[in-house]
Write a protein that holds these residues in place. Structure first.
Motif, PDB file in Angstrom:
ATOM      1  N   ALA A 240       0.821  -1.216   0.000  1.00 26.85           N
ATOM      2  CA  ALA A 240       0.000   0.000   0.000  1.00 26.85           C
ATOM      3  C   ALA A 240       0.854   1.264   0.000  1.00 26.85           C
ATOM      4  O   ALA A 240       0.445   2.296  -0.551  1.00 26.85           O
ATOM      5  N   ALA A 241       2.043   1.185   0.580  1.00 29.87           N
ATOM      6  CA  ALA A 241       2.916   2.364   0.682  1.00 29.87           C
ATOM      7  C   ALA A 241       3.890   2.500  -0.482  1.00 29.87           C
ATOM      8  O   ALA A 241       4.572   3.523  -0.595  1.00 29.87           O
ATOM      9  N   ARG A 242       3.957   1.491  -1.355  1.00 29.65           N
ATOM     10  CA  ARG A 242       4.916   1.534  -2.461  1.00 29.65           C
ATOM     11  C   ARG A 242       4.580   2.653  -3.437  1.00 29.65           C
ATOM     12  O   ARG A 242       3.416   2.856  -3.769  1.00 29.65           O
ATOM     13  N   PRO A 243       5.600   3.374  -3.904  1.00 34.08           N
ATOM     14  CA  PRO A 243       5.351   4.401  -4.921  1.00 34.08           C
ATOM     15  C   PRO A 243       4.725   3.775  -6.165  1.00 34.08           C
ATOM     16  O   PRO A 243       5.088   2.678  -6.575  1.00 34.08           O
ATOM     17  N   GLY A 244       3.743   4.468  -6.718  1.00 32.48           N
ATOM     18  CA  GLY A 244       3.107   3.989  -7.940  1.00 32.48           C
ATOM     19  C   GLY A 244       2.083   2.906  -7.712  1.00 32.48           C
ATOM     20  O   GLY A 244       1.593   2.305  -8.660  1.00 32.48           O
TER      21      GLY A 244
END
Length: 68
Positions: A55-59
């Motif tokens: 959920a926190a990953r860029p993109g």
């Protein structure tokens, strides 16, 4: 509800739709959270740990269009 199932590289790869070697590479390059457990030299993560990381990953596609 907390999901404390332990996931290996294989389960993580299936969850994010990549090859197992890609997940290993993420760990090697410090892109994966630290394992929640290591047993016989094999790392494992709680399913919730990985879901939060995804959920926190860029993109992350799930975050697009929500104003995040």
């Amino acid at each position: 509800m907390t999901d404390r199932r332990l996931w290996s590289y294989r389960e993580i790869a299936a969850h994010i739709g990549v090859q197992t070697d890609t997940v290993r590479s993420y760990r090697k390059h410090g892109l994966l959270p630290a394992p929640d457990l290591t047993e016989d030299g094999r790392p494992y993560w709680f399913a919730d740990t990985i879901r939060l990381w995804v959920a926190a990953r860029p993109g992350n596609r799930a975050r697009r269009g929500r104003g995040d």
